[in-house]
Structure formats: structure tokens, C-alpha cells
Design a protein around this motif. Structure first.
Motif, mmCIF file in Angstrom:
data_model
loop_
_atom_site.group_PDB
_atom_site.id
_atom_site.type_symbol
_atom_site.label_atom_id
_atom_site.label_comp_id
_atom_site.label_asym_id
_atom_site.label_seq_id
_atom_site.Cartn_x
_atom_site.Cartn_y
_atom_site.Cartn_z
ATOM 1 N N GLY A 192 0.784 -1.220 0.000
ATOM 2 C CA GLY A 192 0.000 0.000 0.000
ATOM 3 C C GLY A 192 0.815 1.269 0.000
ATOM 4 O O GLY A 192 1.949 1.309 -0.488
ATOM 5 N N TRP A 193 0.223 2.300 0.588
ATOM 6 C CA TRP A 193 0.811 3.645 0.623
ATOM 7 C C TRP A 193 0.554 4.238 1.995
ATOM 8 O O TRP A 193 -0.491 4.010 2.606
ATOM 9 N N CYS A 194 1.535 5.026 2.496
ATOM 10 C CA CYS A 194 1.447 5.642 3.821
ATOM 11 C C CYS A 194 1.674 7.143 3.687
ATOM 12 O O CYS A 194 2.582 7.587 2.969
ATOM 13 N N SER A 195 0.897 7.935 4.408
ATOM 14 C CA SER A 195 0.955 9.393 4.269
ATOM 15 C C SER A 195 2.139 10.043 4.983
ATOM 16 O O SER A 195 2.551 11.152 4.631
ATOM 17 N N TRP A 196 2.723 9.373 5.982
ATOM 18 C CA TRP A 196 3.664 10.058 6.883
ATOM 19 C C TRP A 196 4.892 10.614 6.169
ATOM 20 O O TRP A 196 5.247 11.787 6.335
ATOM 21 N N TYR A 197 5.548 9.797 5.357
ATOM 22 C CA TYR A 197 6.824 10.230 4.778
ATOM 23 C C TYR A 197 6.648 11.122 3.548
ATOM 24 O O TYR A 197 7.627 11.616 2.992
ATOM 25 N N ALA A 198 5.400 11.340 3.157
ATOM 26 C CA ALA A 198 5.105 12.291 2.085
ATOM 27 C C ALA A 198 4.696 13.647 2.650
ATOM 28 O O ALA A 198 5.073 14.689 2.109
ATOM 29 N N TYR A 199 3.927 13.627 3.779
ATOM 30 C CA TYR A 199 3.357 14.866 4.303
ATOM 31 C C TYR A 199 3.606 15.079 5.792
ATOM 32 O O TYR A 199 3.322 16.166 6.308
ATOM 33 N N TYR A 200 4.075 14.060 6.487
ATOM 34 C CA TYR A 200 4.297 14.118 7.925
ATOM 35 C C TYR A 200 3.014 14.608 8.618
ATOM 36 O O TYR A 200 1.910 14.263 8.189
ATOM 37 N N ALA A 201 3.129 15.416 9.690
ATOM 38 C CA ALA A 201 1.940 15.768 10.466
ATOM 39 C C ALA A 201 1.043 16.778 9.764
ATOM 40 O O ALA A 201 -0.051 17.080 10.242
ATOM 41 N N GLY A 202 1.482 17.300 8.608
ATOM 42 C CA GLY A 202 0.680 18.273 7.882
ATOM 43 C C GLY A 202 -0.304 17.677 6.903
ATOM 44 O O GLY A 202 -0.883 18.390 6.088
ATOM 45 N N VAL A 203 -0.515 16.381 6.954
ATOM 46 C CA VAL A 203 -1.388 15.697 6.003
ATOM 47 C C VAL A 203 -2.817 16.258 6.052
ATOM 48 O O VAL A 203 -3.323 16.633 7.117
ATOM 49 N N SER A 204 -3.458 16.321 4.883
ATOM 50 C CA SER A 204 -4.830 16.808 4.787
ATOM 51 C C SER A 204 -5.694 15.794 4.056
ATOM 52 O O SER A 204 -5.188 14.862 3.418
ATOM 53 N N ALA A 205 -6.998 16.003 4.119
ATOM 54 C CA ALA A 205 -7.929 15.130 3.399
ATOM 55 C C ALA A 205 -7.660 15.177 1.901
ATOM 56 O O ALA A 205 -7.735 14.152 1.206
ATOM 57 N N ASN A 247 -14.529 17.547 7.041
ATOM 58 C CA ASN A 247 -15.669 16.646 6.836
ATOM 59 C C ASN A 247 -15.549 15.339 7.622
ATOM 60 O O ASN A 247 -16.355 14.431 7.438
ATOM 61 N N GLY A 248 -14.531 15.301 8.486
ATOM 62 C CA GLY A 248 -14.362 14.113 9.323
ATOM 63 C C GLY A 248 -13.544 13.024 8.657
ATOM 64 O O GLY A 248 -13.374 13.002 7.434
ATOM 65 N N ILE A 249 -13.039 12.130 9.464
ATOM 66 C CA ILE A 249 -12.209 11.031 8.964
ATOM 67 C C ILE A 249 -13.072 9.970 8.293
ATOM 68 O O ILE A 249 -12.655 9.318 7.334
ATOM 69 N N LYS A 250 -14.275 9.816 8.781
ATOM 70 C CA LYS A 250 -15.172 8.800 8.217
ATOM 71 C C LYS A 250 -15.404 9.042 6.729
ATOM 72 O O LYS A 250 -15.470 8.101 5.929
ATOM 73 N N THR A 251 -15.498 10.308 6.323
ATOM 74 C CA THR A 251 -15.697 10.645 4.909
ATOM 75 C C THR A 251 -14.478 10.266 4.077
ATOM 76 O O THR A 251 -14.607 9.732 2.966
ATOM 77 N N VAL A 252 -13.287 10.533 4.612
ATOM 78 C CA VAL A 252 -12.049 10.182 3.910
ATOM 79 C C VAL A 252 -11.967 8.673 3.720
ATOM 80 O O VAL A 252 -11.627 8.180 2.631
ATOM 81 N N ILE A 253 -12.288 7.935 4.759
ATOM 82 C CA ILE A 253 -12.220 6.478 4.689
ATOM 83 C C ILE A 253 -13.256 5.933 3.712
ATOM 84 O O ILE A 253 -12.982 4.991 2.954
#
Length: 578
Positions: A192-205, A247-253
Motif C-alpha cells: 500500500g501507501w502511507c501518508s507520513w513520509y510524504a506529508y508528515y503531520a501536515g497531512v490533509s484530506a 468533513n471528518g475522517i469517516k468521509t475520507v475512509i
């Protein structure tokens, strides 16, 4: 009385009663008057083991970031954070070196392993001195009580000796599985893919949606999407999103699932920051110093990497256990999360005053993990920054290295950390060698040579395969390399096997779809290694090919020698047996 365990003489310490079952040592502590306080340096006994001091070793650490290599007389920290450094302070810096969980000594082409096969209540460790290997448990200055027998069960120990390092490790894993059966019997590790090493704590929806939209066509094998740290309002309030997820995490998921992908999420279940609602509303849920003050992590160990100070949830408290189950169950059943990356797990073991006064940090941690598992159901649990042996049987997968970083030193470090623990893959859990990072960021970059090494290390490791790059920034090298790594995972789930503790050469068999077997041969030099010639040996005369280019490098020979320059370098070759 002394005993012999696999031909090694063991002398128990005072007040230790031993028995042998299934070739394992079962030690018990003879308490005085049904109760006793056990120190952090409670000796179980000593194994007579003559040594010269030049023998190569590998010993594990209590937590993920600690391993020790080198030799008996000159031990060398593999990672950045030994258990006894000035930040972690798990034991004193001037104390003898501790090898938690297991110790392997390579002597005259024979490998001898000393290992703890259980970790239910106490952390076990070894020391080497006075021509012996000494076994201890950390009693955490806990008041231990028993009933009529006055015998307190400690943790089980085994010794294994053999000329094959791989076989020694497999026998060790089998003994551990008796005490701690694997949680996950699946063979396929997530890709898969992980957001951390692309955006660190600044990740957005928007960042998540943008990357998910690129997981089609050639990239369709990217199945999992891991939303890492940064989505939450505060550390500890995992169900409350930050203002970047309006819009919440549920929407992203839901969007992830609509694209046919599997959602995963990060949380650090055992910590909370002062601004969190959970900390403000429930101070009684947190571990305290023995003087009654709330325990800040920084007062006893490394304080954490952001949003500090960290306070530690008391997982011996039934209400805290219920809270953890509720949080994870909500994410699993209402949000649809299918994998939980559980970070900062080590902090759940910190010593302090808990609701259950006779509860060790190890026991408390295991209670917390069991509460999480109750909420997770069949979802994956991935441990990270975890206490290694206290996690046995409680996670499906385990990070075995430091965080990846796009620089030559970190690539070298995490390769060694991963390779020393790669024997655990599919035997104890699925290993996670951390993400594949194959393109530069504006503020984090390295040279192409280092990316080649990182790619080879991931090829050897197996385990979880997650890209850590912004997919929009992938170049052809990054994309094609990742897809080749995916193909390797599809051919075999196993890790390459190293033959000794130098980690110079390894082999891996890839069964091809036409029935033939492609035998891979790896050669590695690490950041501090001198130049050397490395001999690779096949079982028969054959042609040799470079794995990545397909170029033939030698014909009709059973050996191939590669000249390795000093510092970071790696090569992968293959032979084909019809």
C-alpha cells in the motif's frame, strides 16, 4: 542445583527453583512469606560459556529502536536509541550491556542462541561477563504475591546451538509460538501507501484523495491506504479530527473504500497530550509517580517526538480498557478501518503507580493490547515503536526498524535493523521494514546510489510494502522499482536468508509462474564497511544475471565474485534453475 540445557551448564541463582519442560527452562522465584519485591536486576542464573571476547554477537533491545551487534568485548549499537542512552534510560548507562529477549553468539562457525520464549509479566535480558551468560528479569520493584506454594513463575528460557543461523532462529520461533501463538496466520503482507513520509503531520484530506486517485492502472496493486499521524485534533483524542479534515475522517475512509482500496489508520493508543479532552476529563486514568503526581514521559524516558509532554494511560484500569476498546471498535465498525498502526507502544510499559498496584508495565501493556484487539476484531494490528517481546502474540505485524529517512546513513541503519530481525517474518508476525521512499522531497533528499541500496534492502526484506512517496512525484525509476518490489511479493512472501551475523550475503528463492525457480543472491556493504570482495556461491554451474537490468554478468560457473567499494553498496544477482 545446576542443570544442563542443550549441553550448556546452567546454575540457578539463590531462591530460583527450576524445571525443564519441552527443552525449555521454567524458572520460579521462591518468595518469602507469600510476597516479595523483585528488583529490576533479579538474577535467574548463569550459563557457563567460555569465550575469547572476539566472537560476533547480536542481541535484541527492549524496544524497537535498540539492537546491539559487534563483538562480546566491543558491542556496537545498531540503531540510534540504545535502551540505556541518555534519553531512553531503561537501565543505567554505566551498567553492563543488556541483551533483551535473545542473544546470539557466533563462535567457530557455530551459532548459540540464549532466548526468552515468554514475556507475560516480566522483561527478560542477558549479560555477558566472567565467562558466562547471565539471565535476569526486570521485576520493576513490584510487590509480587502468590498463594500457598510461595513459587512465582518467571519467564521461560531456551538455548539452541547449530551451524545454520536460519535453523537456530526457526527453532527459537517454534518455542516462542508454544507460549505466544501467532495472532495472524495470513501469508500475504499488505501492499500500500502511507501518508507520513510524504506529508508528515501536515497531512490533509485533499492529500489522501489526491494519492488514492493515482492508485489505478499500473498502480492498481497498491491496495492499502494508511492515514498516518496528523489527522487528529490532539494526541489522545483519536475520534476528533483536526481542522484539515473538516468533513471528518469517516468521509475520507469512505472515499478510500469507494475507490476499491483498504483503509488503515494510525494512533498512539497509550499516550495523551495535556490539551486533549481525555486528559482534561479523566486524570484518574493516567499512570502516576509513586508520590502521586501524574507521570510525564520525559521524567523517566524519552519524552516523545511531538505534542509533548506525553502522559501515559493506565491500562490496568478497567475503564481505560473499555475506552480503548470503544475507540478502536468505532473506527473498525463505524468508520470501516481494516488496519491499525499502533505507535508509541513502548510508552505503555513505563514503570509507575497504577490502578492495579501489583501490575508490571509489561502486564499493563498486554492488558491494553488485549483491549485494543477486542475492538479491532479481524482487522490488522501493526505495532510500531513497540516493546518487542511484550508484544508477542498481540500484533499481526511489527515494525522492526527506525523511521526511514531519505539519507545514506538512515538507509544503512534501517537495513541492518531489519535484516537482524527478518527471521521473525511469518514466524512471529509480519515484519514491517518501513516505507519505500524513492524520490526526493524539497527538504529531504539523497543521491541515486542510496536509493538503489534502499531498493535492494526492501527486495531482501519482504514483509509489509508501503510507498512513502507523494505518488504525483514518482519518476519512472520510483514507479518501476516499486512495481518490481510488488511482483517479488507476489512470487514469495518470505524474507531473504542471511548465513551469518555479518549480514554481507543473503539468498532468496523466487518461484516463477512457469515452474522454474529464480535464485536471488544479495551482497551488501554498509556505511562503515571497508572495501571487500564478496564471493557468491550457487549449488551448480550456471549463468549469472543482474536482477534489475537482466544483464548476464557470468556464464557457466558456480561462483561469482563482486568487488565492493567502501561504504554503502549493494548488488542483487539471479540464477535460473529449470
Amino acid at each position: 542445583m545446576s542443570c544442563i540445557l542443550n549441553a550448556i551448564v546452567f546454575q540457578p541463582a539463590a531462591q530460583i527453583v527450576i524445571s525443564l519442560q519441552h527443552e525449555q527452562l521454567f524458572p520460579c522465584y521462591q518468595l518469602d512469606n507469600h510476597s516479595q519485591i523483585l528488583s529490576s536486576h533479579t538474577q535467574i542464573g548463569r550459563f557457563t560459556f567460555p569465550y575469547k571476547g572476539t566472537e560476533t554477537i547480536i542481541g535484541d533491545g527492549f524496544q524497537m529502536l535498540a539492537q546491539t551487534g559487534g563483538t562480546i568485548d566491543q558491542p556496537v549499537a545498531i540503531g540510534r536509541c540504545p535502551d540505556n542512552n541518555s534519553e531512553y534510560r531503561i537501565y543505567p548507562q554505566d551498567a553492563p550491556n543488556r541483551y533483551y529477549n535473545y542473544l546470539v553468539i557466533e563462535q567457530n562457525k557455530t551459532f548459540t542462541l540464549f532466548g526468552f520464549t515468554s514475556c507475560r509479566r516480566f522483561a527478560g535480558y542477558f549479560e555477558i561477563h566472567d565467562q558466562a551468560v547471565h539471565a535476569f528479569i526486570d521485576g520493576e520493584s513490584c510487590l509480587c504475591q502468590v498463594d500457598e506454594s510461595d513459587l512465582l513463575a518467571l519467564e521461560n528460557i531456551i538455548t539452541i546451538e547449530g551451524t545454520s543461523l536460519d535453523e537456530v532462529y526457526q527453532l527459537f520461533a517454534q518455542a516462542i509460538n508454544v507460549n505466544h501463538p501467532k495472532r495472524n496466520q495470513q501469508l500475504a503482507s499488505p501492499i500500500g501507501w502511507c501518508s507520513w513520509y510524504a506529508y508528515y503531520a501536515g497531512v490533509s484530506a485533499q492529500d489522501i484523495d489526491s494519492n488514492v486517485s493515482r492508485m489505478d492502472g499500473d498502480n492498481s496493486a497498491i491496495e492499502w491506504v494508511l492515514l498516518d499521524d496528523g489527522y487528529q485534533a490532539y494526541m489522545g483524542d483519536w475520534l476528533t479530527p483536526s481542522d484539515r479534515f473538516t468533513n471528518g475522517i469517516k468521509t475520507v475512509i469512505a472515499n478510500i473504500k469507494q475507490q476499491g482500496k483498504k483503509p488503515a489508520i494510525w494512533l498512539a493508543p497509550f499516550i495523551a497530550e495535556p490539551s486533549s479532552t481525555i486528559f482534561k476529563q479523566h486524570p484518574e486514568w493516567f499512570v502516576r509517580h509513586h508520590n502521586g503526581e501524574l507521570l510525564k514521559a520525559e521524567t523517566v524516558t524519552y519524552g516523545g517526538w511531538r505534542c509533548t509532554p506525553w502522559y501515559i494511560l493506565d491500562t490496568s484500569h478497567p475503564q481505560v480498557q473499555a475506552h480503548l476498546t470503544h475507540v478502536v471498535k468505532t473506527m473498525r465498525e463505524e468508520w470501516g478501518v481494516e488496519l491499525f498502526k499502533l505507535d508509541a507502544n513502548y510508552w505503555g510499559t513505563l514503570k509507575g503507580q497504577r490502578y492495579q498496584r501489583d501490575c508490571t508495565g509489561v502486564t499493563a501493556y498486554r492488558l491494553g493490547m488485549e483491549a485494543i484487539a477486542k475492538g479491532a476484531g479481524t482487522a490488522w494490528l501493526l505495532g510500531c515503536n513497540a516493546p518487542m517481546w511484550p508484544s508477542l502474540g498481540l500484533v499481526d505485524a511489527m515494525r522492526v526498524s527506525d523511521d526511514v529517512e531519505r539519507n545514506v546513513h538512515r538507509f544503512s541503519q534501517i537495513a541492518q535493523e531489519t535484516f537482524y530481525r527478518s527471521w521473525q517474518h511469518l514466524s512471529l508476525w509480519h515484519i514491517d521494514p518501513d516505507c519505500a521512499t524513492l524520490v526526493d522531497l524539497v527538504n529531504q533528499k539523497t543521491d541515486h546510489h542510496s536509493y538503489l541500496f534502499h531498493r535492494d534492502a526492501l527486495l531482501a526484506a519482504g514483509g509489509l510494502l508501503l510507498s512513502g512517496d507523494p505518488l504525483a512525484q514518482w519518476n519512472s525509476f520510483a514507479q518501476q522499482s516499486f512495481l518490481r518490489l510488488v511482483h517479488r511479493q507476489q512470487l514469495t512472501q518470505h524474507a531473504a536468508v542471511f548465513k551469518d551475523l555479518r549480514l554481507t550475503t543473503a539468498e532468496l528463492a523466487l518461484p516463477l509462474t512457469d515452474g522454474s525457480v529464480q535464485q536471488l543472491y544479495f551482497a551488501f556493504n554498509y556505511i562503515d564497511d571497508a572495501e571487500q570482495e564478496v564471493l557468491l556461491e550457487a549449488e551448480y554451474a550456471t549463468d549469472w544475471f543482474d536482477f534489475w537490468s537482466g544483464a548476464c554478468v557470468a556464464k557457466n560457473t558456480s561462483t561469482y565474485t563482486i568487488a565492493m567499494g567502501s561504504g554503502l553498496e549493494s548488488h542483487v544477482f539471479y540464477t535460473v534453475k529449470a
